[in-house]
Design a protein around this motif. Structure first.
Motif, PDB file in Angstrom:
ATOM      1  N   LEU A  77      51.198  40.630  49.818  1.00  0.00           N
ATOM      2  CA  LEU A  77      51.406  41.231  48.650  1.00  0.00           C
ATOM      3  C   LEU A  77      52.249  40.885  47.520  1.00  0.00           C
ATOM      4  O   LEU A  77      52.276  41.034  46.541  1.00  0.00           O
ATOM      5  CB  LEU A  77      51.717  42.653  49.091  1.00  0.00           C
ATOM      6  CG  LEU A  77      50.696  43.613  49.800  1.00  0.00           C
ATOM      7  CD1 LEU A  77      51.123  44.699  50.494  1.00  0.00           C
ATOM      8  CD2 LEU A  77      49.464  43.740  49.015  1.00  0.00           C
ATOM      9  N   THR A  78      53.587  40.408  48.045  1.00  0.00           N
ATOM     10  CA  THR A  78      54.426  39.743  47.151  1.00  0.00           C
ATOM     11  C   THR A  78      53.936  38.577  46.516  1.00  0.00           C
ATOM     12  O   THR A  78      54.466  38.197  45.443  1.00  0.00           O
ATOM     13  CB  THR A  78      55.845  39.533  47.795  1.00  0.00           C
ATOM     14  OG1 THR A  78      55.738  38.479  48.826  1.00  0.00           O
ATOM     15  CG2 THR A  78      56.564  40.747  48.338  1.00  0.00           C
ATOM     16  N   GLU A  79      53.215  37.785  47.052  1.00  0.00           N
ATOM     17  CA  GLU A  79      52.655  36.676  46.541  1.00  0.00           C
ATOM     18  C   GLU A  79      51.511  36.691  45.277  1.00  0.00           C
ATOM     19  O   GLU A  79      51.186  36.097  44.627  1.00  0.00           O
ATOM     20  CB  GLU A  79      52.112  35.486  47.483  1.00  0.00           C
ATOM     21  CG  GLU A  79      53.183  34.972  48.026  1.00  0.00           C
ATOM     22  CD  GLU A  79      52.743  34.010  49.312  1.00  0.00           C
ATOM     23  OE1 GLU A  79      51.538  34.162  49.570  1.00  0.00           O
ATOM     24  OE2 GLU A  79      53.798  33.514  50.009  1.00  0.00           O
ATOM     25  N   HIS A  80      50.927  38.166  45.683  1.00  0.00           N
ATOM     26  CA  HIS A  80      49.897  38.330  44.807  1.00  0.00           C
ATOM     27  C   HIS A  80      50.091  38.801  43.358  1.00  0.00           C
ATOM     28  O   HIS A  80      51.099  39.737  43.236  1.00  0.00           O
ATOM     29  CB  HIS A  80      48.857  39.507  45.469  1.00  0.00           C
ATOM     30  CG  HIS A  80      47.781  39.935  44.628  1.00  0.00           C
ATOM     31  ND1 HIS A  80      46.688  39.112  44.249  1.00  0.00           N
ATOM     32  CD2 HIS A  80      47.585  41.009  44.086  1.00  0.00           C
ATOM     33  CE1 HIS A  80      46.011  39.745  43.379  1.00  0.00           C
ATOM     34  NE2 HIS A  80      46.403  41.126  43.370  1.00  0.00           N
ATOM     35  N   ASP A  81      49.800  38.362  42.327  1.00  0.00           N
ATOM     36  CA  ASP A  81      49.944  38.554  41.065  1.00  0.00           C
ATOM     37  C   ASP A  81      48.593  39.197  40.313  1.00  0.00           C
ATOM     38  O   ASP A  81      47.910  38.446  39.808  1.00  0.00           O
ATOM     39  CB  ASP A  81      50.586  37.367  40.131  1.00  0.00           C
ATOM     40  CG  ASP A  81      51.113  37.962  38.840  1.00  0.00           C
ATOM     41  OD1 ASP A  81      50.962  39.075  38.571  1.00  0.00           O
ATOM     42  OD2 ASP A  81      51.511  36.948  38.224  1.00  0.00           O
ATOM     43  N   PRO A  82      48.487  40.481  40.031  1.00  0.00           N
ATOM     44  CA  PRO A  82      47.291  40.868  39.499  1.00  0.00           C
ATOM     45  C   PRO A  82      47.155  40.517  38.227  1.00  0.00           C
ATOM     46  O   PRO A  82      45.889  40.705  37.490  1.00  0.00           O
ATOM     47  CB  PRO A  82      47.242  42.576  39.635  1.00  0.00           C
ATOM     48  CG  PRO A  82      49.040  42.710  39.774  1.00  0.00           C
ATOM     49  CD  PRO A  82      49.685  41.575  40.251  1.00  0.00           C
ATOM     50  N   TYR A  83      48.283  40.084  37.441  1.00  0.00           N
ATOM     51  CA  TYR A  83      47.884  39.939  35.902  1.00  0.00           C
ATOM     52  C   TYR A  83      48.037  38.365  35.586  1.00  0.00           C
ATOM     53  O   TYR A  83      47.888  37.721  34.731  1.00  0.00           O
ATOM     54  CB  TYR A  83      49.283  40.299  35.035  1.00  0.00           C
ATOM     55  CG  TYR A  83      49.542  41.894  35.285  1.00  0.00           C
ATOM     56  CD1 TYR A  83      48.660  42.564  34.590  1.00  0.00           C
ATOM     57  CD2 TYR A  83      50.580  42.258  36.101  1.00  0.00           C
ATOM     58  CE1 TYR A  83      48.695  43.745  34.830  1.00  0.00           C
ATOM     59  CE2 TYR A  83      50.735  43.620  36.385  1.00  0.00           C
ATOM     60  CZ  TYR A  83      49.668  44.492  35.736  1.00  0.00           C
ATOM     61  OH  TYR A  83      49.563  45.860  35.609  1.00  0.00           O
ATOM     62  N   LYS A  84      47.852  37.559  36.918  1.00  0.00           N
ATOM     63  CA  LYS A  84      47.577  36.075  36.581  1.00  0.00           C
ATOM     64  C   LYS A  84      46.314  35.627  36.252  1.00  0.00           C
ATOM     65  O   LYS A  84      45.261  36.115  36.977  1.00  0.00           O
ATOM     66  CB  LYS A  84      48.057  35.259  37.905  1.00  0.00           C
ATOM     67  CG  LYS A  84      48.159  33.688  37.935  1.00  0.00           C
ATOM     68  CD  LYS A  84      48.430  33.393  39.343  1.00  0.00           C
ATOM     69  CE  LYS A  84      48.475  31.774  39.312  1.00  0.00           C
ATOM     70  NZ  LYS A  84      48.716  31.247  40.503  1.00  0.00           N
ATOM     71  N   VAL A  85      46.230  34.936  35.171  1.00  0.00           N
ATOM     72  CA  VAL A  85      44.851  34.529  34.776  1.00  0.00           C
ATOM     73  C   VAL A  85      44.730  32.953  35.011  1.00  0.00           C
ATOM     74  O   VAL A  85      45.432  32.045  34.953  1.00  0.00           O
ATOM     75  CB  VAL A  85      44.859  34.398  33.156  1.00  0.00           C
ATOM     76  CG1 VAL A  85      43.544  34.125  32.873  1.00  0.00           C
ATOM     77  CG2 VAL A  85      45.172  36.060  32.845  1.00  0.00           C
ATOM     78  N   ASP A  86      43.548  32.786  36.079  1.00  0.00           N
ATOM     79  CA  ASP A  86      43.246  31.408  36.362  1.00  0.00           C
ATOM     80  C   ASP A  86      42.554  30.721  35.239  1.00  0.00           C
ATOM     81  O   ASP A  86      41.513  31.288  34.635  1.00  0.00           O
ATOM     82  CB  ASP A  86      42.339  31.391  37.511  1.00  0.00           C
ATOM     83  CG  ASP A  86      43.253  31.941  38.838  1.00  0.00           C
ATOM     84  OD1 ASP A  86      44.451  31.515  38.845  1.00  0.00           O
ATOM     85  OD2 ASP A  86      42.616  32.471  39.684  1.00  0.00           O
ATOM     86  N   ALA A  87      42.886  29.646  34.768  1.00  0.00           N
ATOM     87  CA  ALA A  87      42.283  28.772  33.602  1.00  0.00           C
ATOM     88  C   ALA A  87      41.753  27.564  34.052  1.00  0.00           C
ATOM     89  O   ALA A  87      42.034  27.042  34.954  1.00  0.00           O
ATOM     90  CB  ALA A  87      43.348  28.542  32.505  1.00  0.00           C
TER      91      ALA A  87
END
Length: 87
Positions: A77-87
């Motif tokens: 849960l701490t490593e998950h970033d819901p706002y991270k965009v994979d490009a």
């Protein structure tokens, strides 16, 4: 602690309680029977402590496994970033 050791502890406790019960039922004022009663009581006390230790150890193992699972979930849960965009 293995399952066999746990079962052995439970059986030992049951045998100890049964021997004390038999000792009480058949307790005339005879020295041999009194000695049997004393040994049975001693056996009951020691197997009670053994059974208590086995139950405590099983509980600790279960709670440790639960804590490890909780730590893994917290890390994910701490490593998950819901706002991270994979490009």
């Amino acid at each position: 602690m293995t399952t066999a050791y746990f079962v052995q502890c439970v059986i030992s406790f049951v045998v100890a309680i049964g021997s004390v019960a038999l000792g009480v039922i058949y307790l005339p004022i005879d020295p041999w029977v009194r000695a049997f009663f004393a040994v049975s009581v001693l056996y009951t006390v020691t197997s009670t402590f053994t059974l208590a230790k086995c139950v405590r150890d099983r509980q600790e193992i279960a709670s440790m496994a639960s804590r490890v699972d909780q730590a893994r979930l917290d890390k994910l849960l701490t490593e998950h970033d819901p706002y991270k965009v994979d490009a």
